[in-house]
Motif scaffolding. Structure first.
Motif, PDB file in Angstrom:
ATOM      1  N   LEU A  18       0.498  -1.249  -0.038  1.00  0.00           N
ATOM      2  CA  LEU A  18      -0.235  -0.192   0.321  1.00  0.00           C
ATOM      3  C   LEU A  18       0.751   1.457  -0.168  1.00  0.00           C
ATOM      4  CD1 LEU A  18      -3.170  -1.510   2.055  1.00  0.00           C
ATOM      5  CD2 LEU A  18      -3.281  -0.531   0.358  1.00  0.00           C
ATOM      6  N   SER A  19       2.106   1.202   0.887  1.00  0.00           N
ATOM      7  CA  SER A  19       2.344   2.327   1.046  1.00  0.00           C
ATOM      8  C   SER A  19       3.666   2.883  -0.694  1.00  0.00           C
ATOM      9  CB  SER A  19       3.827   1.648   1.466  1.00  0.00           C
ATOM     10  OG  SER A  19       4.782   3.410   2.207  1.00  0.00           O
ATOM     11  N   TYR A  20       3.747   1.195  -1.437  1.00  0.00           N
ATOM     12  CA  TYR A  20       4.214   1.030  -3.188  1.00  0.00           C
ATOM     13  C   TYR A  20       3.159   1.715  -3.769  1.00  0.00           C
ATOM     14  CZ  TYR A  20       5.117  -0.018  -7.164  1.00  0.00           C
ATOM     15  OH  TYR A  20       4.464   0.298  -8.488  1.00  0.00           O
ATOM     16  N   GLN A  21       1.902   1.387  -3.046  1.00  0.00           N
ATOM     17  CA  GLN A  21       1.369   1.789  -4.440  1.00  0.00           C
ATOM     18  C   GLN A  21       1.020   3.898  -4.353  1.00  0.00           C
ATOM     19  OE1 GLN A  21      -1.807  -0.586  -3.650  1.00  0.00           O
ATOM     20  NE2 GLN A  21      -1.087  -1.517  -4.477  1.00  0.00           N
ATOM     21  N   ASN A  22       1.349   4.349  -3.057  1.00  0.00           N
ATOM     22  CA  ASN A  22       0.937   5.402  -2.199  1.00  0.00           C
ATOM     23  C   ASN A  22       1.815   6.140  -3.298  1.00  0.00           C
ATOM     24  OD1 ASN A  22       0.414   7.870  -1.217  1.00  0.00           O
ATOM     25  ND2 ASN A  22       1.094   8.290   0.254  1.00  0.00           N
ATOM     26  N   ALA A  23       3.534   5.369  -3.316  1.00  0.00           N
ATOM     27  CA  ALA A  23       4.358   6.488  -3.857  1.00  0.00           C
ATOM     28  C   ALA A  23       4.330   6.098  -5.398  1.00  0.00           C
ATOM     29  CB  ALA A  23       5.972   6.229  -3.143  1.00  0.00           C
ATOM     30  N   ASP A  24       3.302   5.507  -6.033  1.00  0.00           N
ATOM     31  CA  ASP A  24       3.859   5.430  -7.761  1.00  0.00           C
ATOM     32  C   ASP A  24       2.403   6.619  -7.850  1.00  0.00           C
ATOM     33  OD1 ASP A  24       1.759   3.369  -9.586  1.00  0.00           O
ATOM     34  OD2 ASP A  24       3.951   4.127  -9.648  1.00  0.00           O
ATOM     35  N   LYS A  25       1.063   7.301  -6.795  1.00  0.00           N
ATOM     36  CA  LYS A  25       0.315   7.794  -7.518  1.00  0.00           C
ATOM     37  C   LYS A  25       1.231   8.974  -7.731  1.00  0.00           C
ATOM     38  CE  LYS A  25      -3.343   5.188  -5.618  1.00  0.00           C
ATOM     39  NZ  LYS A  25      -4.527   5.382  -4.317  1.00  0.00           N
ATOM     40  N   LYS A  26       1.988   9.350  -6.397  1.00  0.00           N
ATOM     41  CA  LYS A  26       2.672  10.632  -6.196  1.00  0.00           C
ATOM     42  C   LYS A  26       3.571  10.745  -7.273  1.00  0.00           C
ATOM     43  CE  LYS A  26       2.416  11.238  -1.114  1.00  0.00           C
ATOM     44  NZ  LYS A  26       2.750  10.693  -0.654  1.00  0.00           N
ATOM     45  N   LEU A  27       4.091   9.617  -8.165  1.00  0.00           N
ATOM     46  CA  LEU A  27       5.002   9.420  -9.480  1.00  0.00           C
ATOM     47  C   LEU A  27       4.637   9.927 -10.363  1.00  0.00           C
ATOM     48  CD1 LEU A  27       7.924   9.083 -10.531  1.00  0.00           C
ATOM     49  CD2 LEU A  27       7.122   7.155 -10.989  1.00  0.00           C
ATOM     50  N   ASN A  28       3.315   9.594 -10.238  1.00  0.00           N
ATOM     51  CA  ASN A  28       2.418   9.274 -11.850  1.00  0.00           C
ATOM     52  C   ASN A  28       1.351  11.470 -11.898  1.00  0.00           C
ATOM     53  OD1 ASN A  28       2.298   7.153 -13.149  1.00  0.00           O
ATOM     54  ND2 ASN A  28       1.216   6.257 -11.572  1.00  0.00           N
ATOM     55  N   GLN A  29       1.034  11.847 -10.226  1.00  0.00           N
ATOM     56  CA  GLN A  29       0.431  12.450 -10.665  1.00  0.00           C
ATOM     57  C   GLN A  29       2.069  14.286 -11.145  1.00  0.00           C
ATOM     58  OE1 GLN A  29      -0.064  13.393  -6.489  1.00  0.00           O
ATOM     59  NE2 GLN A  29      -2.703  12.552  -6.626  1.00  0.00           N
ATOM     60  N   VAL A  30       3.663  14.002 -10.766  1.00  0.00           N
ATOM     61  CA  VAL A  30       3.834  14.314 -10.806  1.00  0.00           C
ATOM     62  C   VAL A  30       4.753  14.700 -12.326  1.00  0.00           C
ATOM     63  CG1 VAL A  30       7.291  15.795 -10.724  1.00  0.00           C
ATOM     64  CG2 VAL A  30       5.498  14.392  -8.758  1.00  0.00           C
ATOM     65  N   TYR A  31       4.659  13.224 -12.801  1.00  0.00           N
ATOM     66  CA  TYR A  31       4.798  12.793 -14.414  1.00  0.00           C
ATOM     67  C   TYR A  31       3.687  13.254 -15.181  1.00  0.00           C
ATOM     68  CZ  TYR A  31       5.238   9.902 -18.495  1.00  0.00           C
ATOM     69  OH  TYR A  31       5.438   9.311 -19.679  1.00  0.00           O
ATOM     70  N   LYS A  32       2.483  13.718 -15.064  1.00  0.00           N
ATOM     71  CA  LYS A  32       1.392  14.207 -15.815  1.00  0.00           C
ATOM     72  C   LYS A  32       1.933  16.106 -15.227  1.00  0.00           C
ATOM     73  CE  LYS A  32      -1.664  10.391 -15.021  1.00  0.00           C
ATOM     74  NZ  LYS A  32      -3.262   9.742 -14.312  1.00  0.00           N
ATOM     75  N   GLN A  33       2.249  16.139 -14.958  1.00  0.00           N
ATOM     76  CA  GLN A  33       2.067  17.612 -14.262  1.00  0.00           C
ATOM     77  C   GLN A  33       3.664  18.511 -15.626  1.00  0.00           C
ATOM     78  OE1 GLN A  33       3.668  18.430 -10.577  1.00  0.00           O
ATOM     79  NE2 GLN A  33       1.434  18.605  -9.779  1.00  0.00           N
ATOM     80  N   LEU A  34       4.517  17.286 -16.029  1.00  0.00           N
ATOM     81  CA  LEU A  34       5.715  17.769 -16.315  1.00  0.00           C
ATOM     82  C   LEU A  34       5.160  17.410 -18.446  1.00  0.00           C
ATOM     83  CD1 LEU A  34       8.495  18.043 -16.637  1.00  0.00           C
ATOM     84  CD2 LEU A  34       9.146  15.721 -16.291  1.00  0.00           C
ATOM     85  N   LEU A  35       4.912  16.178 -18.185  1.00  0.00           N
ATOM     86  CA  LEU A  35       4.803  15.983 -19.436  1.00  0.00           C
ATOM     87  C   LEU A  35       4.261  17.024 -20.498  1.00  0.00           C
ATOM     88  CD1 LEU A  35       5.474  13.506 -21.146  1.00  0.00           C
ATOM     89  CD2 LEU A  35       3.020  12.848 -21.057  1.00  0.00           C
ATOM     90  N   PRO A  36       3.090  17.973 -19.656  1.00  0.00           N
ATOM     91  CA  PRO A  36       2.693  18.756 -20.711  1.00  0.00           C
ATOM     92  C   PRO A  36       3.532  19.802 -21.017  1.00  0.00           C
ATOM     93  CG  PRO A  36       1.202  18.640 -19.297  1.00  0.00           C
ATOM     94  CD  PRO A  36       2.410  17.161 -19.522  1.00  0.00           C
TER      95      PRO A  36
END
Length: 141
Positions: free
Chosen positions: A57-75
């Motif tokens: 669950l802790s890993y999944q939380n970290a993965d969600k944060k990674l995806n949020q930052v990735y989605k901010q950076l990409l555009p």
């Protein structure tokens, strides 16, 4: 077999929980969508199974944060740089997973192996999230 072990541990843990501690939680496993019913105190897990689930669950939380930052950076990147980031991210995921599989292999067959694997995934994911945040702070997109 390696992918089945975390699922098996989760199923055993869910089966061992008492009825009055069960609530619905939506958790995805590596084998597809698996729904686990559980209420855990991840601040003080009492069994190896609970530790394994809390690590996941802790890993999944970290993965969600990674995806949020990735989605901010990409555009914010040009099309060419977007393609390069996508390729880099896919390569990083393969590297991370293989590296963590290697780390886990030292505990092959042990009940702690899923905890080691998830902890490795979490740490690597947090490091990658920080790298992507640093890209976001730069002005040379």
């Amino acid at each position: 077999m390696r992918q089945i072990l975390p699922l098996f541990v989760s199923i055993i843990t869910v089966a061992s929980l008492s009825a009055n501690t069960v609530t619905l939680a939506n958790t995805q496993s590596q084998l597809g969508k698996t729904y686990l019913a559980q209420k855990l105190n991840c601040n003080d897990p009492q069994t190896q199974s609970e530790m394994n689930i809390c690590s996941q669950l802790s890993y999944q939380n970290a993965d969600k944060k990674l995806n949020q930052v990735y989605k901010q950076l990409l555009p914010k990147l040009s099309k060419t740089r977007q393609q390069k980031l996508i390729a880099a991210q896919l390569a990083w995921i393969k590297f991370r997973d293989a590296s963590c599989e290697f780390e886990r292999s030292a505990y092959e067959g042990g009940s702690i192996a899923p905890n080691i694997y998830a902890g490795c995934l979490e740490e690597a994911t947090k490091q990658r999230t920080q790298q992507l945040r640093e890209y976001l702070q730069r002005d040379d997109y």
